[in-house]
Design an enzyme around this catalytic site. Structure first.
Site, PDB file in Angstrom:
ATOM      1  N   GLY A  33       0.820  -1.159  -0.075  1.00  0.00           N
ATOM      2  CA  GLY A  33       0.169   0.092  -0.101  1.00  0.00           C
ATOM      3  C   GLY A  33       0.850   1.117   0.118  1.00  0.00           C
ATOM      4  N   SER A 124       5.826  -1.662  -2.486  1.00  0.00           N
ATOM      5  CA  SER A 124       5.630  -2.622  -3.576  1.00  0.00           C
ATOM      6  C   SER A 124       4.695  -2.506  -4.326  1.00  0.00           C
ATOM      7  CB  SER A 124       5.594  -4.239  -3.118  1.00  0.00           C
ATOM      8  OG  SER A 124       4.518  -4.302  -1.972  1.00  0.00           O
TER       9      SER A 124
HETATM   10  N1  LIG Z   1      10.179   7.965  -3.501  1.00  0.00           N
HETATM   11  C1  LIG Z   1       9.678   7.289  -2.653  1.00  0.00           C
HETATM   12  N2  LIG Z   1       8.449   6.574  -2.836  1.00  0.00           N
HETATM   13  C2  LIG Z   1       8.137   5.634  -1.712  1.00  0.00           C
HETATM   14  N3  LIG Z   1       8.577   5.615  -0.606  1.00  0.00           N
HETATM   15  C3  LIG Z   1       9.725   6.464  -0.264  1.00  0.00           C
HETATM   16  C4  LIG Z   1      10.278   7.160  -1.304  1.00  0.00           C
HETATM   17  N4  LIG Z   1      11.341   7.598  -0.919  1.00  0.00           N
HETATM   18  C5  LIG Z   1      11.404   7.496   0.388  1.00  0.00           C
HETATM   19  N5  LIG Z   1      10.505   6.485   0.768  1.00  0.00           N
HETATM   20  C6  LIG Z   1      10.304   5.882   1.994  1.00  0.00           C
HETATM   21  O1  LIG Z   1      10.802   4.789   1.850  1.00  0.00           O
HETATM   22  C7  LIG Z   1       9.861   3.714   2.332  1.00  0.00           C
HETATM   23  C8  LIG Z   1       9.549   2.692   0.947  1.00  0.00           C
HETATM   24  O2  LIG Z   1      10.463   2.017   0.805  1.00  0.00           O
HETATM   25  P1  LIG Z   1      10.141   0.353   0.354  1.00  0.00           P
HETATM   26  O3  LIG Z   1      11.267  -0.479   0.279  1.00  0.00           O
HETATM   27  O4  LIG Z   1       8.908  -0.035   0.965  1.00  0.00           O
HETATM   28  O5  LIG Z   1       9.601   0.625  -1.426  1.00  0.00           O
HETATM   29  S1  LIG Z   1       9.361  -0.157  -2.621  1.00  0.00           S
HETATM   30  O6  LIG Z   1       8.570  -1.587  -2.054  1.00  0.00           O
HETATM   31  O7  LIG Z   1      10.732  -0.447  -2.980  1.00  0.00           O
HETATM   32  O8  LIG Z   1       8.613   0.701  -3.407  1.00  0.00           O
HETATM   33  C9  LIG Z   1       8.498   4.405   2.588  1.00  0.00           C
HETATM   34  O9  LIG Z   1       7.993   3.942   3.850  1.00  0.00           O
HETATM   35  P2  LIG Z   1       6.530   3.735   4.187  1.00  0.00           P
HETATM   36  O10 LIG Z   1       6.220   5.046   4.549  1.00  0.00           O
HETATM   37  O11 LIG Z   1       6.677   3.019   5.633  1.00  0.00           O
HETATM   38  O12 LIG Z   1       5.791   2.996   3.236  1.00  0.00           O
HETATM   39  C10 LIG Z   1       8.931   5.898   2.715  1.00  0.00           C
HETATM   40  O13 LIG Z   1       9.159   6.118   4.242  1.00  0.00           O
END
Ligand SMILES: Nc1ncnc2c1ncn2[C@@H]1O[C@H](COP(=O)(O)OS(=O)(=O)O)[C@@H](OP(=O)(O)O)[C@H]1O
Ligand SMILES: Nc1ncnc2c1ncn2[C@@H]1O[C@H](COP(=O)(O)OP(=O)(O)O)[C@@H](O)[C@H]1O
Length: 221
Positions: A33, A124
């Site tokens: 999500g 993801s």
């Molecule tokens: N550009 C960008 N897009 C989305 N998220 C970002 C980005 N830059 C940093 N973050 C921070 O990194 C967390 C997401 O990392 P993930 O490893 O879950 O991302 S992914 O599954 O590879 O898309 C995400 O964590 P969550 O907020 O817990 O989802 C963010 O804190």
């Protein structure tokens, strides 16, 4: 099958014997999500509830995994050459996310084969990447990949903004930010669909997932 000089080694202690010792089935519960939708909070609460029942679990979380296994180039450059950091460090472009999910998928598959109830919390955003992990895990045993879509509207995630990332993304300070300047491809038929904006608490939502795990025979009590 790709031809290779690397041959799989069959170990003596089987997955079944590990699971029987733990009195549970290894499984991957994959939370997906938008940033701020509640993945980490719900997965963390589920981990707590399962641990309280004496279940063997592991929680893999995006922010934490990006400190080590999937660290960004800047972090790797502290210990390794610039060439190494560029080659193996991960950011948020489409290919980097693909590799992030591939590494985590492999790790989660190993943990499930050790008999652990493995919880993952990663944005993801790409269907193809999640489906690839599903195929790898279900090649081991069907039904072992349980996708949990934490379906919280972007407006709510953005209003929460606990890390101030949406504000930065809107200001153009973060590129490729999911939901703002990068896509999020929602699951088409997740095993579990949680409505993140319906006023339920993370504890209630975690309890709902726990009940489903029990009903699927992952553990007995
Ligand atoms: N550009 C960008 N897009 C989305 N998220 C970002 C980005 N830059 C940093 N973050 C921070 O990194 C967390 C997401 O990392 P993930 O490893 O879950 O991302 S992914 O599954 O590879 O898309 C995400 O964590 P969550 O907020 O817990 O989802 C963010 O804190
Ligand atoms: N069901 C919920 N109801 C209200 N607030 C929630 C709920 N789930 C999470 N939150 C809050 O939303 C924010 C983001 O949650 P978090 O778990 O960090 O999201 P994610 O891991 O998806 O980025 C946190 O401040 C958290 O307390």
């Amino acid at each position: 099958m790709v031809k290779s000089d690397i041959v799989w080694h069959q170990h003596t202690v089987t997955r079944e014997s590990r699971e029987s010792r733990l009195d549970q089935k290894g499984v991957v519960v994959w939370f997906t999500g938008l940033s701020g939708c509640g993945k980490s909070t719900i997965a963390n609460e589920l981990d707590r509830q399962l641990s309280e029942l004496g279940r063997a679990t592991m929680l893999l979380d995006g922010d934490n995994i990006r400190h080590g296994l999937c660290a960004p180039p800047e972090r790797l450059a502290e210990e390794h050459s610039a060439e190494f950091a560029d080659r193996f460090g991960l950011g948020f472009g489409e290919t980097d996310r693909e590799e992030n999910i591939r590494r985590i998928g492999s790790l989660a598959a190993l943990m499930a084969s050790a008999g652990l109830i493995t919880l993952t919390a990663f944005v993801s955003p790409y269907l193809r990447d999640r489906d690839r992990v599903r195929r790898i895990i279900e090649a081991g045993r069907e039904g072992d990949f349980i996708e949990v879509f934490v379906d919280t509207p972007l407006e709510i995630c953005e209003a929460r903004d606990p890390k101030g990332l949406y504000k930065k993304a809107r200001a153009g300070e973060i590129k490729n930010f999911t939901g703002i300047s990068d896509p999020y491809e929602a699951p088409k038929s997740p095993e579990i669909h949680l409505d993140g904006g319906n006023g339920q608490t993370p504890a209630q939502q975690a309890a709902e997932v726990l009940e489903i795990l029990k009903n699927r025979g992952i553990f007995a009590s």
